[in-house]
Structure formats: C-alpha cells, structure tokens
Design a protein around this motif. Structure first.
Motif: not given
Length: 136
Positions: A36-40, A88-89, A92
């Motif tokens: 959830s902290t990934g932005d894409t 993080e992505n 995700s």
C-alpha cells in the motif's frame, strides 16, 4: 453430495513473501502495508507476470515452490531493477499480479460453470495456501 473442483490459480502469496524476504528482510507483507505504500503498479511487469504459462493453464493444475521459487523471485527483482522500480512498487505490482491471476482463473475456469449450473445452493471457497474448515 455435489461436485467439487479445486486447483491452484497461481503463486498465491509465495512471490510476495519471497520478495519481502529478499527486499525488506521480512517474512511477509503484514496487512499489505508495504504494497500500500507503493505509488504505482508497473503495467509492463504485470503483463509479463500474467504471461506465465501456469496462469492460463486449464485445471486441474497444482503448483508451489517448484515453479515459484527463489530463481523466479530473482528474475522479478532483476527485471524490476532494470525498470528502476522502487522496492515498494515491486511489492505493489506482484500483489496486483496475485489478485489478477486469481481473477483471471475465476473468470476463465469457474464463472461459466456457476452460470451453467444455475443453482442457488453453491458454495465457493477461495483461499491462499492451506485452507482448513472447522468441523465443529
């Protein structure tokens, strides 16, 4: 008595857990916090993952760490590193892959059977890993 169908749809959480261990030295992504902290979600990587032969294989089928192992995890890391994805992505994207592989298998191999049976007394169970029904 009724008809039972069971099969693996893909890696489940094996890839997420393996990537968490390799990238964050954690056993798993508790509550999806890292994803959830990934932005894409990287679409190119997601498409590449969905091209995995097992995902589109018709049931009956079963898989596990013999297919989705450390070599597979390292290939994901290599590809994502070449695309300069944040850690993080990567999580995700692989989380999205897990969900999409389940949806694809439902859509391709289960949904039409539910519609064909036209029976309102159908139980559908979907789980990851070991699933146990409490008999009490």
């Amino acid at each position: 008595t009724g008809l039972s169908i069971g099969f693996d749809t893909g890696p489940g959480n094996v890839l997420i857990d393996g990537l968490m261990k390799q990238l964050f030295e954690m056993e798993f992504d508790r509550g999806g916090q890292t994803a959830s902290t990934g932005d894409t979600v990287n679409k190119r990587t997601l498409e590449w993952l969905m091209d995995d032969w097992f995902i589109s294989k018709e049931p009956p089928k079963s898989t596990g760490r013999e297919q989705y192992n450390l070599d597979y995890i390292k290939s994901i890391i290599k590809r994502c590193t070449e695309l300069n994805l944040l850690k993080e992505n990567i999580i995700s994207t692989v989380t999205a892959f897990t969900a999409q592989s389940i949806w694809y298998n439902y859509k391709m191999f289960i949904k039409h059977r539910l519609e064909d049976w036209n029976d309102s007394n159908i139980d559908l169970f979907m789980s990851s890993g070991v699933f146990q029904i409490d008999q009490n």
